[in-house]
Scaffold this active site. Structure first.
Site, PDB file in Angstrom:
ATOM      1  N   ASP A  56       0.881  -1.163   0.000  1.00  0.00           N
ATOM      2  CA  ASP A  56       0.000   0.000   0.000  1.00  0.00           C
ATOM      3  C   ASP A  56       0.920   1.213   0.000  1.00  0.00           C
ATOM      4  O   ASP A  56       1.551   1.532   1.011  1.00  0.00           O
ATOM      5  CB  ASP A  56      -0.886  -0.021   1.245  1.00  0.00           C
ATOM      6  CG  ASP A  56      -1.730   1.245   1.398  1.00  0.00           C
ATOM      7  OD1 ASP A  56      -1.676   2.115   0.504  1.00  0.00           O
ATOM      8  OD2 ASP A  56      -2.441   1.365   2.414  1.00  0.00           O
ATOM      9  N   SER A 134       3.215  10.622 -14.715  1.00  0.00           N
ATOM     10  CA  SER A 134       2.365  11.806 -14.622  1.00  0.00           C
ATOM     11  C   SER A 134       1.210  11.604 -15.604  1.00  0.00           C
ATOM     12  O   SER A 134       0.643  10.508 -15.690  1.00  0.00           O
ATOM     13  CB  SER A 134       3.187  13.063 -14.935  1.00  0.00           C
ATOM     14  OG  SER A 134       2.390  14.215 -14.917  1.00  0.00           O
ATOM     15  N   TYR A 148      -7.939  15.363 -10.252  1.00  0.00           N
ATOM     16  CA  TYR A 148      -6.937  14.476 -10.832  1.00  0.00           C
ATOM     17  C   TYR A 148      -5.778  15.291 -11.395  1.00  0.00           C
ATOM     18  O   TYR A 148      -4.601  14.988 -11.135  1.00  0.00           O
ATOM     19  CB  TYR A 148      -7.558  13.598 -11.920  1.00  0.00           C
ATOM     20  CG  TYR A 148      -6.553  12.719 -12.624  1.00  0.00           C
ATOM     21  CD1 TYR A 148      -6.025  11.599 -11.995  1.00  0.00           C
ATOM     22  CD2 TYR A 148      -6.127  13.014 -13.914  1.00  0.00           C
ATOM     23  CE1 TYR A 148      -5.091  10.785 -12.628  1.00  0.00           C
ATOM     24  CE2 TYR A 148      -5.195  12.209 -14.565  1.00  0.00           C
ATOM     25  CZ  TYR A 148      -4.678  11.102 -13.918  1.00  0.00           C
ATOM     26  OH  TYR A 148      -3.751  10.310 -14.554  1.00  0.00           O
ATOM     27  N   LYS A 152      -1.555  15.451 -10.470  1.00  0.00           N
ATOM     28  CA  LYS A 152      -0.484  15.277 -11.447  1.00  0.00           C
ATOM     29  C   LYS A 152       0.347  16.556 -11.590  1.00  0.00           C
ATOM     30  O   LYS A 152       1.559  16.486 -11.813  1.00  0.00           O
ATOM     31  CB  LYS A 152      -1.054  14.833 -12.796  1.00  0.00           C
ATOM     32  CG  LYS A 152      -1.694  13.446 -12.758  1.00  0.00           C
ATOM     33  CD  LYS A 152      -0.710  12.380 -12.264  1.00  0.00           C
ATOM     34  CE  LYS A 152      -1.290  10.985 -12.313  1.00  0.00           C
ATOM     35  NZ  LYS A 152      -0.331   9.954 -11.853  1.00  0.00           N
ATOM     36  N   THR A 183      -6.670   1.549 -20.915  1.00  0.00           N
ATOM     37  CA  THR A 183      -6.367   0.790 -19.709  1.00  0.00           C
ATOM     38  C   THR A 183      -7.617   0.818 -18.830  1.00  0.00           C
ATOM     39  O   THR A 183      -8.707   1.114 -19.307  1.00  0.00           O
ATOM     40  CB  THR A 183      -5.166   1.426 -18.970  1.00  0.00           C
ATOM     41  OG1 THR A 183      -5.524   2.750 -18.566  1.00  0.00           O
ATOM     42  CG2 THR A 183      -3.935   1.480 -19.862  1.00  0.00           C
TER      43      THR A 183
END
Length: 274
Positions: A56, A134, A148, A152, A183
Site C-alpha cells: 500500500d 504523470s 486528478y 499530477k 487501460t
C-alpha cells in the site's frame, strides 16, 4: 544490459504491460500491488526474475520496507517506476473531502513516499533512474477532472525540482505524460463523485468530447517500445509524452498561456514596484 526495475501498481494497466516487457527481455522486476495474486501468472512464467511485493503506497513505513527488501533481494535497484494511481471524475464542487484526500494520498503522497525511499539507495549507488507516471493532465486541464489534474500537477512540480536536486548524484528523473489509453483508467481505476444537477451539461459535454472518442484513445501495448527506450537511455529526458494527442494539445494550451501573459506583461512588471 540486465536491469533491476521496481514498479508500483504492476497488477494492471501500464504497470502490468511494462513489467512483462522487462521480464521478457531478461530484466529483474520488483512488482508491487495491493493484490499480488494478480501477478501469480508472471511468477510462474519468470520465476526468480520476479519479486512480487504486496504494498500500500500510502503507508510510508510499508514503502520503506518494500524498497529495502527489494534492494536486499537483488543487490541493486536501477530503475523505479512510480506507476500506481487512479482518477477521480467530477466537477470540483462535486468532489467530496474524503474523495479528494484519498486521491492525494495515492497519487501525490504515495509517489512521494516511494521517491523518498529510493533516493538514499540511488545516492549510495551513485546512479539510478526515477520514472514518475504523470499525465497529459499534469500539464493541461479538463472540466470534471480538476482534482486528478491537481495531483499530477503536484507530481510534475516536485519531480522537476527533484531532477535539479539529484542530477549531481548520478540520478535521473523522467516524467511520463500519456494522453488517454485503453487501460482501466475509465473503469476500475476510477472513482466518480456524486453528481450535482447544475453540472449535468458540463459533464455531458466532457463525455462527448474528442479526447474520449475510441480513435483518440491509445493502445497501451504500443507504449512498450517508448518505455524501453527511456529506461535504456544514457541521458534520459525529464519529460516524455505518450500518444498522438498529448503534444498538439499541450502546444495549444501553452500558446494560449503565453499569449495571455504577454498581453499583461506591463501590468505584471509594474506590480514589482521598482
Amino acid at each position: 544490459m540486465k536491469r533491476t526495475i521496481f514498479i508500483t501498481g504492476a497488477s494492471r494497466g501500464f504497470g502490468k504491460i511494462w513489467a512483462q516487457a522487462f521480464l521478457e527481455r531478461g530484466d529483474n522486476v520488483i512488482a508491487t500491488s495491493r493484490d499480488i495474486g494478480q501477478l501469480a501468472y508472471l511468477s510462474k512464467q519468470y520465476g526468480t526474475a520476479l519479486l512480487p511485493i504486496e504494498l500500500d503506497i500510502t503507508n510510508k513505513a510499508e514503502v520503506i520496507t518494500a524498497v529495502n527488501l527489494a534492494k536486499e533481494h537483488f543487490g541493486t535497484i536501477d530503475v523505479v517506476i512510480n506507476n500506481a494511481g487512479y482518477c477521480l471524475f467530477g466537477a470540483v464542487e462535486e468532489n467530496s473531502e474524503e474523495e479528494a484526500r484519498a486521491l492525494f494520498e495515492v497519487n501525490v503522497f504515495g509517489t512521494l513516499w516511494v521517491t523518498q525511499a529510493i533516493l538514499p539507495i540511488f545516492r549510495q549507488q551513485g546512479k539510478g533512474h526515477l520514472i514518475q507516471l504523470s499525465s497529459v493532465m499534469g500539464i493541461n486541464t479538463l472540466p470534471t477532472m480538476g482534482l486528478y489534474s491537481a495531483t499530477k500537477f503536484a507530481v510534475e512540480g516536485f519531480s522537476e525540482a527533484l531532477q535539479a536536486e539529484v542530477k549531481d548524484f548520478g540520478i535521473h528523473v523522467t516524467l511520463i505524460e500519456p494522453n488517454s489509453f485503453k487501460t482501466e483508467f475509465f473503469g476500475s481505476s476510477a472513482v466518480e463523485s456524486q453528481s450535482i444537477d447544475a453540472y449535468a451539461k458540463v459533464t455531458a459535454d466532457f463525455r462527448s468530447g474528442e479526447g474520449i472518442k475510441p480513435e483518440n484513445i491509445g493502445d497501451p501495448n504500443a507504449t512498450v517500445e517508448a518505455i524501453l527506450h527511456i529506461v535504456d537511455a544514457e541521458n534520459p529526458p525529464l519529460r516524455l509524452m505518450l500518444g498522438k494527442l498529448a503534444y498538439p494539445w499541450t502546444q495549444y494550451t501553452y500558446g494560449e498561456k503565453l499569449a495571455s501573459w504577454e498581453a499583461l506583461k506591463e501590468v505584471s512588471a509594474k506590480a514589482h514596484g521598482h
